[in-house]
Motif scaffolding. Structure first.
Motif, short mmCIF file in Angstrom:
data_model
loop_
_atom_site.label_atom_id
_atom_site.label_comp_id
_atom_site.label_asym_id
_atom_site.label_seq_id
_atom_site.Cartn_x
_atom_site.Cartn_y
_atom_site.Cartn_z
N PRO A 73 33.34 40.40 30.78
CA PRO A 73 33.43 40.72 32.23
C PRO A 73 32.17 41.41 32.76
CG PRO A 73 34.82 42.20 30.93
CD PRO A 73 34.35 41.13 30.01
N LEU A 74 31.45 42.11 31.89
CA LEU A 74 30.22 42.76 32.35
C LEU A 74 29.14 41.73 32.69
CD1 LEU A 74 29.89 45.85 29.96
CD2 LEU A 74 30.64 45.80 32.34
N TRP A 76 29.79 38.72 33.96
CA TRP A 76 30.15 38.16 35.26
C TRP A 76 29.96 39.18 36.38
CZ3 TRP A 76 30.06 33.28 35.57
CH2 TRP A 76 30.45 32.48 34.49
N ASN A 77 30.09 40.46 36.06
CA ASN A 77 29.79 41.49 37.04
C ASN A 77 28.30 41.47 37.40
OD1 ASN A 77 30.20 44.20 38.46
ND2 ASN A 77 28.73 44.76 36.89
N ALA A 78 27.44 41.37 36.37
CA ALA A 78 26.00 41.28 36.61
C ALA A 78 25.65 39.98 37.33
CB ALA A 78 25.24 41.38 35.28
N LYS A 80 27.61 38.31 39.40
CA LYS A 80 28.03 38.48 40.80
C LYS A 80 27.02 39.32 41.57
CE LYS A 80 30.56 41.81 41.74
NZ LYS A 80 31.62 42.84 41.76
N ASN A 81 26.58 40.44 40.98
CA ASN A 81 25.63 41.31 41.66
C ASN A 81 24.30 40.60 41.91
OD1 ASN A 81 27.42 43.46 41.70
ND2 ASN A 81 26.67 44.34 39.79
N PHE A 254 27.85 50.26 36.37
CA PHE A 254 27.40 48.86 36.40
C PHE A 254 27.51 48.23 37.78
CE2 PHE A 254 28.95 49.62 32.06
CZ PHE A 254 27.80 49.35 31.34
N SER A 255 27.59 49.03 38.83
CA SER A 255 27.74 48.48 40.18
C SER A 255 26.46 47.83 40.69
CB SER A 255 28.19 49.57 41.15
OG SER A 255 27.22 50.61 41.22
N ASP A 257 24.26 46.44 38.31
CA ASP A 257 23.77 45.71 37.14
C ASP A 257 23.42 44.28 37.53
OD1 ASP A 257 23.03 45.54 34.50
OD2 ASP A 257 25.02 44.96 33.80
N TYR A 262 21.03 43.03 32.23
CA TYR A 262 22.06 42.81 31.22
C TYR A 262 21.45 42.20 29.96
CZ TYR A 262 26.25 40.62 29.13
OH TYR A 262 27.25 40.22 28.27
#
Length: 311
Positions: A73-74, A76-78, A80-81, A254-255, A257, A262
Motif C-alpha cells: 500500500p505504501l 500505491w500511496n507514493a 498516487k502522490n 508518507f503524505s 511520499d 520510495y
C-alpha cells in the motif's frame, strides 16, 4: 588512372573524416553504455533477484518483487502522490506560464528581459537548496510565512505547514510549480516568437480584436507545440525526488511520499540491508506506467502535428 587515383584519394579523405567523427562520438557512446544502457538492462536483471546490492546474484525469486510491489500500500500511496503532484503541476503551471509568456512577448512591456531572468532564476537554482530554504520559510515556529500571516492577523498561532498531512503536499506542489515555472514560460515564449507576425497584422487590418486573434490564431498555431510541452511537463513532473527529499523526506506519515523517493528508500536506506532487487522492480513498474502515459501523449502530439500539416 587519374580518375582512380582521385577516387582513392577522396575515399581516404572520407574515411579520415568518418574516423574523426566516430572518435569524437566515442566518449559519449562509452558514457551512454556505462551509465545509461547498462544500468537499465541490469535493473531488469536485478528485479528478479532478492539482492541487497552487495555480492553476487544468487537468490533468484522470479516475479516475487513485482508481486510484493503491487501488494504494498505504501507503493500505491507514493504512486498516487506522484500523479497528484504531476496533475496539479501541469494543470496550474502550463496555463499560467502561457499567460506570462504572452505578457512578456508583448511590445508594450518594458523591462521584459529583467522579468524573464527573474522568473527563470528558480530553474537554475539547485533544487535541494530550494527545499532546505523552503523548509525554514514554512517552519512551524519562526518561519517567514507564519510570521507574516500572524502580523497581518490572518492566523493567531503558528501552523506546521510541512508537519501536517493536510498542508504538506499542497506546499510541496506550490513550491514545485514555482521552481519549474520559468522553464515552461521559456517553452511558451519560444513557441510564441516562432508564430508568423503577418497573420496578426492581417487580422488587425480585418478588425479582429486581441482576444479574437488569440482565440483564432494563437491557440490553433500553438496546439502542436503545446502538445510537446504537455508531454515534457508530464514526464518531468512524474519524477520528483530532490525537492521532496529536502523538504519533507516523504512525511508526515508518507503524505508527501513519491515513487522516486520510495525507490530510493529501499535501494539505499533499507532497514538493515538495502533491497536493490525490490527497488529495481518498483522502478520498472513505475517506468512502464510512465511509458504508457507517454505513448498516449505521443499519439496526441502526432495527431496535432498532422492536423497542422493538413491545414
Amino acid at each position: 588512372m587519374k580518375e582512380t587515383a582521385g577516387s582513392s584519394k577522396m575515399s581516404r579523405i572520407r574515411r579520415k573524416k568518418l574516423f574523426y567523427c566516430y572518435l569524437f562520438i566515442l566518449p559519449q557512446l562509452v558514457l551512454f553504455l556505462a551509465f545509461t544502457l547498462y544500468p537499465i538492462i541490469m535493473s531488469y536483471v536485478y528485479s528478479f533477484y532478492n539482492w541487497s546490492g552487495f555480492g553476487p546474484l544468487k537468490d533468484f525469486i522470479g516475479f516475487e518483487n513485482y508481486v510484493e510491489t503491487v501488494r504494498d500500500p505504501l507503493f500505491w500511496n507514493a504512486f498516487k502522490n506522484s500523479f497528484i503532484f504531476m496533475f496539479f503541476l501541469v494543470v496550474i503551471q502550463l496555463p499560467l506560464a502561457l499567460l506570462m509568456a504572452i505578457t512578456l512577448n508583448s511590445n508594450w512591456l518594458k523591462g521584459a528581459t529583467l522579468f524573464r531572468t527573474l522568473y527563470f532564476l528558480p530553474v537554475v537554482t539547485t533544487t535541494a537548496v530550494i527545499g532546505v530554504v523552503m523548509r525554514f520559510i514554512f517552519g512551524s515556529y519562526n518561519g517567514l510565512v507564519n510570521e507574516i500571516l500572524m502580523k497581518i492577523g490572518i492566523i493567531g498561532a503558528p501552523i506546521d505547514w510541512l508537519g501536517s498531512m493536510d498542508t504538506a503536499l499542497v506546499i510541496v506542489i506550490a513550491v514545485g510549480i514555482w521552481k519549474t515555472f520559468g522553464m515552461k514560460m521559456v517553452y511558451w515564449l519560444a513557441a510564441l516568437q516562432s508564430l508568423p507576425k503577418e497573420l496578426y497584422e492581417a487580422a488587425k487590418v480585418d478588425g479582429a480584436s486581441a482576444v479574437q486573434s488569440f482565440r483564432y490564431i494563437t491557440i490553433p498555431l500553438l496546439l502542436p507545440v503545446g502538445s510537446v510541452i504537455l508531454l515534457l511537463s508530464t514526464v518531468n513532473a512524474l519524477h520528483v525526488f530532490d525537492l521532496v527529499k529536502s523538504m519533507t523526506n516523504g512525511g508526515p506519515a508518507f503524505s508527501t511520499d513519491m515513487v522516486d523517493l520510495y525507490i530510493y528508500r529501499y535501494a539505499f536506506e533499507g532497514m538493515g540491508m538495502p533491497r536493490s532487487g525490490f527497488a529495481s522492480a518498483a522502478g520498472i513498474f513505475y517506468g512502464i506506467a510512465i511509458l504508457f502515459i507517454s505513448l498516449i501523449l505521443g499519439i496526441l502530439v502526432k495527431r496535432s502535428g498532422g492536423k497542422k500539416a493538413a491545414h
